[in-house]
Design a protein around this motif. Structure first.
Motif, PDB file in Angstrom:
ATOM      1  N   GLN A 111       0.924  -1.117   0.030  1.00 54.81           N
ATOM      2  CA  GLN A 111       0.061  -0.139  -0.098  1.00 54.81           C
ATOM      3  C   GLN A 111       0.799   1.197  -0.103  1.00 54.81           C
TER       4      GLN A 111
ATOM      5  N   ASN B  46       0.729  -4.185   3.642  1.00 58.93           N
ATOM      6  CA  ASN B  46      -0.543  -3.957   4.061  1.00 58.93           C
ATOM      7  C   ASN B  46      -0.479  -4.614   5.379  1.00 58.93           C
TER       8      ASN B  46
ATOM      9  N   GLN C 220     -10.233  -0.009  -2.565  1.00 65.92           N
ATOM     10  CA  GLN C 220      -9.005   0.877  -2.618  1.00 65.92           C
ATOM     11  C   GLN C 220      -8.898   1.577  -4.032  1.00 65.92           C
TER      12      GLN C 220
END
Length: 136
Positions: free
Chosen positions: A41, A85, A105
């Motif tokens: 991420q 993540n 997302q």
């Protein structure tokens, strides 16, 4: 405030982050069946918020005259960080990609990026209006 270069630099960096986030999410989705793949991420907004609200902000303040006292320091906008993540649930094959979460997302990032492009467009429309003397 219209000609504030920090404002434009933050918009520019944010657009770059949106592009990086898009690629990172797409990479996660593309590797959803790869054994032992760990999803990633992009972290940026928290870093920017820390810079803007910290006790010793490093973003230089906009001055309308060179005789005004400067405050802030380097004017550096934080760079995004790609991390693992932390909320990922590992599957039997060691892969931790949750496709539903990644698609969520992706949608959030697309909305965020569209908003940033509209803000940037508005910034340049105001600038064009100033250059043209307030007229269209």
């Amino acid at each position: 405030m219209l000609l504030d270069s920090n404002h434009l630099r933050i918009l520019e960096r944010s657009l770059d982050v949106g592009t990086l986030r898009q690629r990172t999410i797409a990479n996660n989705i593309a590797n959803m069946d790869v054994p032992n793949f760990k999803s990633k991420q992009v972290v940026f907004e928290d870093l920017l918020q820390q810079e803007l609200s910290g006790s010793t902000p490093s973003l230089a303040a906009y001055r309308t005259n060179e005789k005004h006292l400067p405050f802030g320091t380097t004017g550096e906008i934080p760079k995004p960080v790609i991390t693992s993540n932390p909320n990922a649930i590992v599957q039997n094959n060691g892969n931790d990609v949750d496709v539903e979460y990644e698609m969520n997302q992706l949608a959030k990032n697309q909305i965020w990026y569209t908003g940033l492009t509209q803000i940037t467009n508005g910034y340049f429309q105001k600038l064009r209006s100033v250059i043209n003397g307030g007229g269209s």
